[in-house]
Enzyme design. Structure first.
Site, PDB file in Angstrom:
ATOM      1  N   GLY A  11       0.822  -1.222   0.000  1.00 36.60           N
ATOM      2  CA  GLY A  11       0.000   0.000   0.000  1.00 36.60           C
ATOM      3  C   GLY A  11       0.847   1.259   0.000  1.00 36.60           C
ATOM      4  O   GLY A  11       0.375   2.335   0.367  1.00 36.60           O
ATOM      5  N   THR A  13       1.820   3.158  -2.294  1.00 34.88           N
ATOM      6  CA  THR A  13       1.421   4.244  -3.196  1.00 34.88           C
ATOM      7  C   THR A  13       0.134   4.925  -2.719  1.00 34.88           C
ATOM      8  O   THR A  13      -0.429   5.759  -3.416  1.00 34.88           O
ATOM      9  CB  THR A  13       1.222   3.708  -4.630  1.00 34.88           C
ATOM     10  OG1 THR A  13       0.418   2.525  -4.549  1.00 34.88           O
ATOM     11  CG2 THR A  13       2.539   3.386  -5.290  1.00 34.88           C
ATOM     12  N   GLY A  14      -0.311   4.572  -1.531  1.00 34.98           N
ATOM     13  CA  GLY A  14      -1.523   5.180  -0.980  1.00 34.98           C
ATOM     14  C   GLY A  14      -1.201   6.419  -0.163  1.00 34.98           C
ATOM     15  O   GLY A  14      -0.032   6.812  -0.020  1.00 34.98           O
ATOM     16  N   TYR A  15      -2.239   7.026   0.403  1.00 38.59           N
ATOM     17  CA  TYR A  15      -2.089   8.303   1.113  1.00 38.59           C
ATOM     18  C   TYR A  15      -1.089   8.199   2.271  1.00 38.59           C
ATOM     19  O   TYR A  15      -0.090   8.906   2.299  1.00 38.59           O
ATOM     20  CB  TYR A  15      -3.455   8.795   1.620  1.00 38.59           C
ATOM     21  CG  TYR A  15      -3.314  10.095   2.357  1.00 38.59           C
ATOM     22  CD1 TYR A  15      -3.163  11.281   1.657  1.00 38.59           C
ATOM     23  CD2 TYR A  15      -3.287  10.130   3.746  1.00 38.59           C
ATOM     24  CE1 TYR A  15      -2.987  12.483   2.331  1.00 38.59           C
ATOM     25  CE2 TYR A  15      -3.119  11.332   4.420  1.00 38.59           C
ATOM     26  CZ  TYR A  15      -2.970  12.501   3.711  1.00 38.59           C
ATOM     27  OH  TYR A  15      -2.785  13.687   4.388  1.00 38.59           O
ATOM     28  N   ILE A  16      -1.338   7.292   3.225  1.00 39.96           N
ATOM     29  CA  ILE A  16      -0.415   7.212   4.373  1.00 39.96           C
ATOM     30  C   ILE A  16       0.786   6.334   4.022  1.00 39.96           C
ATOM     31  O   ILE A  16       1.890   6.548   4.513  1.00 39.96           O
ATOM     32  CB  ILE A  16      -1.133   6.728   5.667  1.00 39.96           C
ATOM     33  CG1 ILE A  16      -0.267   7.009   6.905  1.00 39.96           C
ATOM     34  CG2 ILE A  16      -1.541   5.274   5.628  1.00 39.96           C
ATOM     35  CD1 ILE A  16      -0.039   8.437   7.263  1.00 39.96           C
ATOM     36  N   GLY A  17       0.557   5.363   3.115  1.00 31.61           N
ATOM     37  CA  GLY A  17       1.629   4.427   2.757  1.00 31.61           C
ATOM     38  C   GLY A  17       2.865   5.117   2.204  1.00 31.61           C
ATOM     39  O   GLY A  17       3.997   4.693   2.461  1.00 31.61           O
ATOM     40  N   ARG A  36       1.170  -3.531  -7.535  1.00 28.09           N
ATOM     41  CA  ARG A  36       0.566  -4.253  -8.653  1.00 28.09           C
ATOM     42  C   ARG A  36       1.152  -3.762  -9.975  1.00 28.09           C
ATOM     43  O   ARG A  36       1.564  -2.600 -10.071  1.00 28.09           O
ATOM     44  CB  ARG A  36      -0.950  -4.061  -8.630  1.00 28.09           C
ATOM     45  CG  ARG A  36      -1.585  -4.731  -7.448  1.00 28.09           C
ATOM     46  CD  ARG A  36      -3.052  -4.416  -7.334  1.00 28.09           C
ATOM     47  NE  ARG A  36      -3.291  -3.043  -6.892  1.00 28.09           N
ATOM     48  CZ  ARG A  36      -4.490  -2.534  -6.657  1.00 28.09           C
ATOM     49  NH1 ARG A  36      -5.548  -3.287  -6.831  1.00 28.09           N
ATOM     50  NH2 ARG A  36      -4.636  -1.293  -6.253  1.00 28.09           N
ATOM     51  N   LYS A 133     -11.763  -3.570  11.188  1.00 30.99           N
ATOM     52  CA  LYS A 133     -10.390  -3.468  11.700  1.00 30.99           C
ATOM     53  C   LYS A 133     -10.219  -4.302  12.982  1.00 30.99           C
ATOM     54  O   LYS A 133      -9.195  -4.952  13.183  1.00 30.99           O
ATOM     55  CB  LYS A 133     -10.024  -2.009  11.944  1.00 30.99           C
ATOM     56  CG  LYS A 133      -9.858  -1.217  10.645  1.00 30.99           C
ATOM     57  CD  LYS A 133      -9.398   0.209  10.881  1.00 30.99           C
ATOM     58  CE  LYS A 133      -9.153   0.915   9.535  1.00 30.99           C
ATOM     59  NZ  LYS A 133      -8.726   2.302   9.678  1.00 30.99           N
ATOM     60  N   ARG A 137      -7.732  -7.463  13.948  1.00 28.28           N
ATOM     61  CA  ARG A 137      -6.947  -7.598  15.193  1.00 28.28           C
ATOM     62  C   ARG A 137      -7.103  -9.005  15.770  1.00 28.28           C
ATOM     63  O   ARG A 137      -6.131  -9.662  16.119  1.00 28.28           O
ATOM     64  CB  ARG A 137      -7.425  -6.594  16.247  1.00 28.28           C
ATOM     65  CG  ARG A 137      -6.936  -5.192  16.026  1.00 28.28           C
ATOM     66  CD  ARG A 137      -7.202  -4.341  17.261  1.00 28.28           C
ATOM     67  NE  ARG A 137      -6.656  -2.995  17.064  1.00 28.28           N
ATOM     68  CZ  ARG A 137      -6.504  -2.092  18.024  1.00 28.28           C
ATOM     69  NH1 ARG A 137      -6.877  -2.379  19.254  1.00 28.28           N
ATOM     70  NH2 ARG A 137      -5.989  -0.907  17.766  1.00 28.28           N
TER      71      ARG A 137
HETATM   72  N1  LIG Z   1      -6.632   8.546  10.770  1.00 25.69           N
HETATM   73  C1  LIG Z   1      -7.078   9.139   9.696  1.00 25.69           C
HETATM   74  O1  LIG Z   1      -7.373  10.352   9.702  1.00 25.69           O
HETATM   75  C2  LIG Z   1      -7.199   8.341   8.420  1.00 25.69           C
HETATM   76  C3  LIG Z   1      -7.569   8.981   7.236  1.00 25.69           C
HETATM   77  C4  LIG Z   1      -7.622   8.203   6.064  1.00 25.69           C
HETATM   78  C5  LIG Z   1      -7.324   6.844   6.095  1.00 25.69           C
HETATM   79  N2  LIG Z   1      -6.986   6.251   7.276  1.00 25.69           N
HETATM   80  C6  LIG Z   1      -6.661   4.802   7.341  1.00 25.69           C
HETATM   81  O2  LIG Z   1      -5.354   4.630   6.801  1.00 25.69           O
HETATM   82  C7  LIG Z   1      -5.243   3.339   6.163  1.00 25.69           C
HETATM   83  C8  LIG Z   1      -4.732   3.533   4.735  1.00 25.69           C
HETATM   84  O3  LIG Z   1      -5.682   4.330   4.025  1.00 25.69           O
HETATM   85  P1  LIG Z   1      -5.247   5.286   2.826  1.00 25.69           P
HETATM   86  O4  LIG Z   1      -6.364   6.268   2.650  1.00 25.69           O
HETATM   87  O5  LIG Z   1      -3.846   5.756   3.033  1.00 25.69           O
HETATM   88  O6  LIG Z   1      -5.284   4.241   1.619  1.00 25.69           O
HETATM   89  P2  LIG Z   1      -5.269   4.542   0.038  1.00 25.69           P
HETATM   90  O7  LIG Z   1      -4.788   5.920  -0.223  1.00 25.69           O
HETATM   91  O8  LIG Z   1      -6.589   4.139  -0.505  1.00 25.69           O
HETATM   92  O9  LIG Z   1      -4.138   3.547  -0.477  1.00 25.69           O
HETATM   93  C9  LIG Z   1      -4.341   2.170  -0.513  1.00 25.69           C
HETATM   94  C10 LIG Z   1      -3.072   1.479  -0.966  1.00 25.69           C
HETATM   95  O10 LIG Z   1      -3.325   0.070  -1.040  1.00 25.69           O
HETATM   96  C11 LIG Z   1      -2.944  -0.398  -2.324  1.00 25.69           C
HETATM   97  N3  LIG Z   1      -3.797  -1.527  -2.731  1.00 25.69           N
HETATM   98  C12 LIG Z   1      -5.138  -1.504  -2.937  1.00 25.69           C
HETATM   99  N4  LIG Z   1      -5.559  -2.713  -3.346  1.00 25.69           N
HETATM  100  C13 LIG Z   1      -4.455  -3.504  -3.412  1.00 25.69           C
HETATM  101  C14 LIG Z   1      -4.247  -4.855  -3.786  1.00 25.69           C
HETATM  102  N5  LIG Z   1      -5.249  -5.640  -4.191  1.00 25.69           N
HETATM  103  N6  LIG Z   1      -2.990  -5.340  -3.732  1.00 25.69           N
HETATM  104  C15 LIG Z   1      -1.955  -4.560  -3.331  1.00 25.69           C
HETATM  105  N7  LIG Z   1      -2.091  -3.273  -2.964  1.00 25.69           N
HETATM  106  C16 LIG Z   1      -3.331  -2.746  -3.012  1.00 25.69           C
HETATM  107  C17 LIG Z   1      -3.159   0.800  -3.236  1.00 25.69           C
HETATM  108  O11 LIG Z   1      -2.451   0.616  -4.437  1.00 25.69           O
HETATM  109  P3  LIG Z   1      -2.711   1.552  -5.731  1.00 25.69           P
HETATM  110  O12 LIG Z   1      -1.894   2.788  -5.489  1.00 25.69           O
HETATM  111  O13 LIG Z   1      -2.264   0.705  -6.824  1.00 25.69           O
HETATM  112  O14 LIG Z   1      -4.197   1.834  -5.759  1.00 25.69           O
HETATM  113  C18 LIG Z   1      -2.596   1.902  -2.359  1.00 25.69           C
HETATM  114  O15 LIG Z   1      -1.192   1.903  -2.400  1.00 25.69           O
HETATM  115  C19 LIG Z   1      -6.654   2.724   6.229  1.00 25.69           C
HETATM  116  O16 LIG Z   1      -6.713   1.802   7.281  1.00 25.69           O
HETATM  117  C20 LIG Z   1      -7.552   3.913   6.500  1.00 25.69           C
HETATM  118  O17 LIG Z   1      -8.749   3.569   7.184  1.00 25.69           O
HETATM  119  C21 LIG Z   1      -6.911   6.975   8.431  1.00 25.69           C
END
Ligand SMILES: NC(=O)c1ccc[n+]([C@@H]2O[C@H](COP(=O)([O-])OP(=O)(O)OC[C@H]3O[C@@H](n4cnc5c(N)ncnc54)[C@H](OP(=O)(O)O)[C@@H]3O)[C@@H](O)[C@H]2O)c1
Length: 308
Positions: A11, A13-17, A36, A133, A137
Site C-alpha cells: 500500500g 502508493t496510498g495516502y499514508i503508505g 501491482r 479493523k 486484530r
Molecule cells: N486517521 C485518519 O485520519 C485516516 C484517514 C484516512 C485513512 N486512514 C486509514 O489509513 C489506512 C490507509 O488508508 P489510505 O487512505 O492511506 O489508503 P489509500 O490511499 O486508498 O491507499 C491504498 C493502498 O493500497 C494499495 N492496494 C489496494 N488494493 C491492493 C491490492 N489488491 N494489492 C496490493 N495493494 C493494493 C493501493 O495501491 P494503488 O496505489 O495501486 O491503488 C494503495 O497503495 C486505512 O486503514 C484507513 O482507514 C486513516
C-alpha cells in the site's frame, strides 16, 4: 548494532503508505514495496515508485488477492506493514494467511492508522469499518502473529488545513462550523510523524503485541481549543455555529455513502470523544510520545501557525 529489520510495505502508493515507505528507507531499513503491475504503469504512481527506488527500496510485483505473490514477498523480509485502504481492510485476512504460511514474520502492522478500534464508539457506517479493523486484530492474535496495532488517531493533513470544515479547501476566516459542543479532546498528528513512529516501532520490544496509541499533549485538544488557537493566529474572532448531535446523526443518515462515512467517523471522534475517552492500560497499549520522546511531534498550534 543489530541489523535493522527488512520491511515489506503493501500500500506504499496510498495516502499514508507513501509516508511510511519514505520513512522506512530514510531510517535505513532494507525496504520492499509490494505493488501491482497496473500501478507501475500508472503515470503519477510510477513517479512515486521511482522515487522509492531512488531512496533504495526494492519493488516486488504482487497483489493482496494473489496468495503466492504475497508468500514469496513476505519470505524476503522480517516485518510486514500494510497500509491498504479502508475498502480492503477486512481482506487483510489474505495477508494473515500468507504471513502464517511464510512463517518468518517478526512483526506485522495491519492497516489501521486511526482511532483505537477496541475502544471506539461509533454509529453506522463508521461502526462497520471499525468492526472490520477489530476483526483483523482478532484474526492476527488468533494466528499468533507478532504484531503492533497503530492507533495514530486523526491525520493532521485531513483536518487541520480547513480547521475541520468540510465544505471548503481553505481555512475559515469569517465563520466556523463545530460538530457537537466542541468539548471532547481530539488528536491530530502529522503524517510524516505517524510514519516515522510506525517505523521506529518495528524493532521495539515495548510495542510487541500492543496497540501504539498516539496522544502527544500538544496534539490533543478539543475542537473549541483548536478554533481558539486558529482565531489567535488570524487575529480575528470567528462566528461559531454548533451542529447538535441530533442534527449530525440526521445528516449522517441522509448523506451519500462517501460523506456519511466521514461524518460518522467525525461523530465518533468529535462528539463521542473516541480518541481520548479511555485510559491506555499497559495490558493493551502504550502511548507514542511517551515511548519516543526523541520524535518531535508538530503541535496543532505549530501546524496552524504554518497555515495562517
Ligand atoms: N486517521 C485518519 O485520519 C485516516 C484517514 C484516512 C485513512 N486512514 C486509514 O489509513 C489506512 C490507509 O488508508 P489510505 O487512505 O492511506 O489508503 P489509500 O490511499 O486508498 O491507499 C491504498 C493502498 O493500497 C494499495 N492496494 C489496494 N488494493 C491492493 C491490492 N489488491 N494489492 C496490493 N495493494 C493494493 C493501493 O495501491 P494503488 O496505489 O495501486 O491503488 C494503495 O497503495 C486505512 O486503514 C484507513 O482507514 C486513516
Amino acid at each position: 548494532m543489530a541489523q535493522k529489520s527488512k520491511i515489506l510495505i503493501i500500500g506504499a502508493t496510498g495516502y499514508i503508505g507513501k509516508f511510511v515507505a519514505e520513512a522506512s528507507t530514510k531510517e535505513g531499513h532494507p525496504t520492499f514495496i509490494l505493488t501491482r503491475e497496473s500501478t507501475i504503469k500508472h503515470p503519477e504512481k510510477s513517479k512515486l515508485l521511482n522515487n522509492f527506488k531512488t531512496l533504495g527500496a526494492k519493488l516486488v510485483i504482487g497483489d493482496l488477492y494473489h496468495h503466492e505473490s504475497l508468500v514469496k514477498a513476505i519470505k524476503e523480509v522480517d516485518v510486514v506493514i500494510s497500509t491498504v485502504g479502508g475498502e480492503s481492510v477486512a481482506d487483510q485476512v489474505k495477508l494473515i494467511a500468507a504471513i502464517k504460511e511464510a512463517g518468518n514474520v517478526k512483526r506485522f502492522i495491519p492497516s489501521e492508522f486511526g482511532t483505537d478500534v477496541d475502544h471506539v464508539n461509533a454509529v453506522e457506517p463508521a461502526k462497520s469499518t471499525f468492526k472490520g479493523k477489530a476483526y483483523i486484530r482478532r484474526a492476527v492474535e488468533a494466528a499468533g502473529i507478532p504484531h503492533t496495532f497503530i492507533a495514530c488517531n486523526g491525520f493532521a493533513g485531513y483536518f487541520l488545513p480547513t480547521v475541520g470544515q468540510m465544505d471548503t479547501y481553505t481555512a475559515p476566516r469569517e465563520k466556523i462550523t463545530i460538530l457537537g459542543d466542541g468539548t471532547p479532546k481530539v488528536v491530530f498528528v502529522k503524517e510524516e510523524e505517524i510514519a516515522l513512529t510506525t517505523i521506529k516501532t518495528v524493532d521495539d520490544p515495548r510495542t510487541l503485541d500492543k496497540a501504539l496509541i498516539f496522544r502527544p499533549p500538544g496534539n490533543t485538544l478539543s475542537f473549541n481549543e483548536i478554533v481558539s488557537i486558529w482565531e489567535s493566529k488570524i487575529g480575528k474572532t470567528l462566528e461559531r455555529t454548533y451542529v447538535s448531535e441530533e442534527q449530525l446523526l440526521k445528516n449522517i443518515k441522509e448523506a451519500p455513502f462517501g460523506l456519511s462515512i466521514v461524518l460518522s467517523i467525525m461523530h465518533s471522534v468529535l462528539v463521542n470523544g473516541s480518541a481520548t475517552n479511555f485510559e491506555i492500560e499497559p495490558s493493551f497499549g502504550v502511548e507514542a510520545s511517551e515511548l519516543y520522546p526523541d520524535i518531535k511531534y508538530t503541535t496543532i498550534d505549530e501546524y496552524l501557525t504554518q497555515i495562517a
